[in-house]
Scaffold this motif. Structure first.
Motif, PDB file in Angstrom:
ATOM      1  N   ILE A  35       0.839  -1.208   0.000  1.00 20.44           N
ATOM      2  CA  ILE A  35       0.000   0.000   0.000  1.00 20.44           C
ATOM      3  C   ILE A  35       0.870   1.252   0.000  1.00 20.44           C
ATOM      4  CG2 ILE A  35      -1.648   1.329   1.384  1.00 20.44           C
ATOM      5  CD1 ILE A  35      -2.797  -1.431   2.278  1.00 20.44           C
ATOM      6  N   LEU A  36       1.926   1.255   0.797  1.00 19.55           N
ATOM      7  CA  LEU A  36       2.827   2.407   0.842  1.00 19.55           C
ATOM      8  C   LEU A  36       3.462   2.641  -0.525  1.00 19.55           C
ATOM      9  CD1 LEU A  36       4.178   4.599   2.584  1.00 19.55           C
ATOM     10  CD2 LEU A  36       5.969   2.930   3.104  1.00 19.55           C
ATOM     11  N   GLY A  37       3.886   1.565  -1.178  1.00 16.19           N
ATOM     12  CA  GLY A  37       4.457   1.696  -2.518  1.00 16.19           C
ATOM     13  C   GLY A  37       3.450   2.278  -3.490  1.00 16.19           C
ATOM     14  N   HIS A  38       2.229   1.828  -3.404  1.00 17.72           N
ATOM     15  CA  HIS A  38       1.174   2.337  -4.288  1.00 17.72           C
ATOM     16  C   HIS A  38       0.907   3.813  -4.019  1.00 17.72           C
ATOM     17  CE1 HIS A  38      -2.996   3.027  -5.626  1.00 17.72           C
ATOM     18  NE2 HIS A  38      -2.604   2.274  -6.650  1.00 17.72           N
ATOM     19  N   GLU A  39       0.813   4.184  -2.744  1.00 18.90           N
ATOM     20  CA  GLU A  39       0.522   5.563  -2.367  1.00 18.90           C
ATOM     21  C   GLU A  39       1.647   6.522  -2.741  1.00 18.90           C
ATOM     22  OE1 GLU A  39      -2.347   6.945  -0.819  1.00 18.90           O
ATOM     23  OE2 GLU A  39      -3.153   5.025  -1.504  1.00 18.90           O
ATOM     24  N   THR A  40       2.886   6.057  -2.676  1.00 20.97           N
ATOM     25  CA  THR A  40       4.031   6.923  -2.965  1.00 20.97           C
ATOM     26  C   THR A  40       4.498   6.824  -4.409  1.00 20.97           C
ATOM     27  OG1 THR A  40       5.611   5.236  -2.234  1.00 20.97           O
ATOM     28  CG2 THR A  40       4.858   6.829  -0.581  1.00 20.97           C
ATOM     29  N   GLY A  41       3.898   5.909  -5.171  1.00 17.63           N
ATOM     30  CA  GLY A  41       4.300   5.737  -6.560  1.00 17.63           C
ATOM     31  C   GLY A  41       5.610   5.007  -6.726  1.00 17.63           C
ATOM     32  N   GLN A  42       6.050   4.323  -5.686  1.00 21.72           N
ATOM     33  CA  GLN A  42       7.295   3.569  -5.741  1.00 21.72           C
ATOM     34  C   GLN A  42       6.973   2.089  -5.694  1.00 21.72           C
ATOM     35  OE1 GLN A  42       9.331   5.037  -2.291  1.00 21.72           O
ATOM     36  NE2 GLN A  42      10.172   6.794  -3.382  1.00 21.72           N
TER      37      GLN A  42
END
Length: 76
Positions: A35-42
């Motif tokens: 989820i963090l990767g998705h939210e930050t675009g990473q």
């Protein structure tokens, strides 16, 4: 002899810790990393890299811990 304003430097050498996580917690870390990767675009990173910032954030925002820590320092 001149007294410097800076005293001895603390030992900031990283400490290696080995621990076992319950499978359910590991799954939650993986989900959080996704989820963090998705939210930050990473791209999602290693979920274990989340542990240190999560612990730091937890302790920094625990008001009771901060209050007790300050009172402990004052008493020393």
């Amino acid at each position: 002899m001149v007294k410097l304003k800076l005293g001895p430097l603390p030992d900031d050498k990283p400490v290696k810790v080995t621990l076992e996580l319950p499978a359910s917690l590991h799954r939650e870390l993986v989900a959080y990393a996704d989820i963090l990767g998705h939210e930050t675009g990473q791209p999602p990173g290693d979920p274990l890299r989340l542990i240190v910032p999560m612990l730091q954030r937890f302790m920094a925002t625990d008001r009771a811990f901060q209050r007790l820590r300050r009172s402990h320092r004052a008493g020393v």
